[in-house]
Design a protein around this motif. Structure first.
Motif, short mmCIF file in Angstrom:
data_model
loop_
_atom_site.label_atom_id
_atom_site.label_comp_id
_atom_site.label_asym_id
_atom_site.label_seq_id
_atom_site.Cartn_x
_atom_site.Cartn_y
_atom_site.Cartn_z
N LEU A 169 59.84 28.95 37.78
CA LEU A 169 59.96 30.74 38.25
C LEU A 169 59.90 30.59 39.14
N PHE A 170 58.75 30.17 40.21
CA PHE A 170 58.84 31.17 41.31
C PHE A 170 59.72 30.04 41.91
N TYR A 171 60.72 29.22 42.27
CA TYR A 171 61.25 28.68 42.90
C TYR A 171 63.00 29.50 43.02
N ILE A 172 63.03 29.30 41.27
CA ILE A 172 63.99 29.79 41.10
C ILE A 172 64.84 30.92 41.53
N ILE A 189 64.60 21.67 34.63
CA ILE A 189 62.92 22.01 35.15
C ILE A 189 62.70 23.17 34.22
N THR A 190 62.94 24.38 34.59
CA THR A 190 62.18 25.58 33.93
C THR A 190 62.66 25.94 32.68
N TRP A 191 63.67 25.85 32.38
CA TRP A 191 64.20 26.40 30.68
C TRP A 191 63.30 25.11 29.97
N LEU A 197 67.37 23.01 38.94
CA LEU A 197 66.48 23.25 38.45
C LEU A 197 66.07 24.40 37.11
N TRP A 198 66.89 25.16 36.98
CA TRP A 198 66.80 26.12 36.11
C TRP A 198 67.11 25.47 34.88
#
Length: 180
Positions: free
Chosen positions: A21-24, A60-62, A56-57
């Motif tokens: 969330l920070f990097y996206i 990793i993130t999802w 990323l999304w």
């Protein structure tokens, strides 16, 4: 013992989710700024940043968000009495807010993947602080378990954040004056 492994995994996936969330949103800033670049820089940067955001999304993130949710639900099922504690009810409200933020970021992700920037880079930088505020609030809440203490801790962080933003804005104005 299995409960401790579930709790440890929950914390690990919270960390990876927040990292995403920070990097996206930082990638959104770069993607938005790349849209204003002249060609061929715009195309080169746009393609690379879109690929980075996608990896990323999606990778990793999802998955981290979904595994965090599954592990959290698992702990609630194991300890349903936790739902009666006021700090847990407040924490779950923050969690709902964070999933709403995640879904909003997904909407921005899809738009930027199509070359559409609804927010400018300054708005995105401010948006990036939402996850930070939620993280700090939840950590204070879980550690202190007292409504007034976590509110004070979060309020202190908000004040520091506002002071930093004002300082950055002032520094930017100073740089712009020196350029003239």
């Amino acid at each position: 013992m299995a409960n401790l492994y579930i709790k440890a995994l929950h914390i690990i996936f919270i960390v990876t989710w927040f990292a995403g969330l920070f990097y996206i949103v930082r990638l959104f800033v770069y993607q938005t700024e790349a849209l204003d670049k002249p060609e061929p820089e715009k195309s080169i940067l746009g393609t690379q940043l879109a690929l980075m955001a996608k990896r990323l999304w999606i990778i990793i993130t999802w998955p981290s968000a979904l595994i965090t949710l599954a592990l959290g639900i698992s702990m609630i099922i194991q300890y349903p009495n936790m739902l009666q504690l006021p700090f847990m009810q407040i924490k779950l409200c923050f969690v709902l807010l964070l999933y709403g933020y995640h879904l909003y970021c997904h909407r921005l992700y899809k738009e930027l993947q199509n070359g559409v920037a609804r927010l400018n880079s300054i708005q995105l930088r401010i948006l990036n602080e939402v996850a930070t505020l939620v993280l700090i609030s939840v950590v204070f809440l879980i550690v202190l378990k007292n409504q007034l203490d976590w509110i004070k801790g979060t309020a202190g962080f908000v004040l520091v954040t506002v002071a930093l933003m004002l300082g950055i804005k002032g520094y930017k104005k100073l740089r712009e004056r020196k350029k003239k």
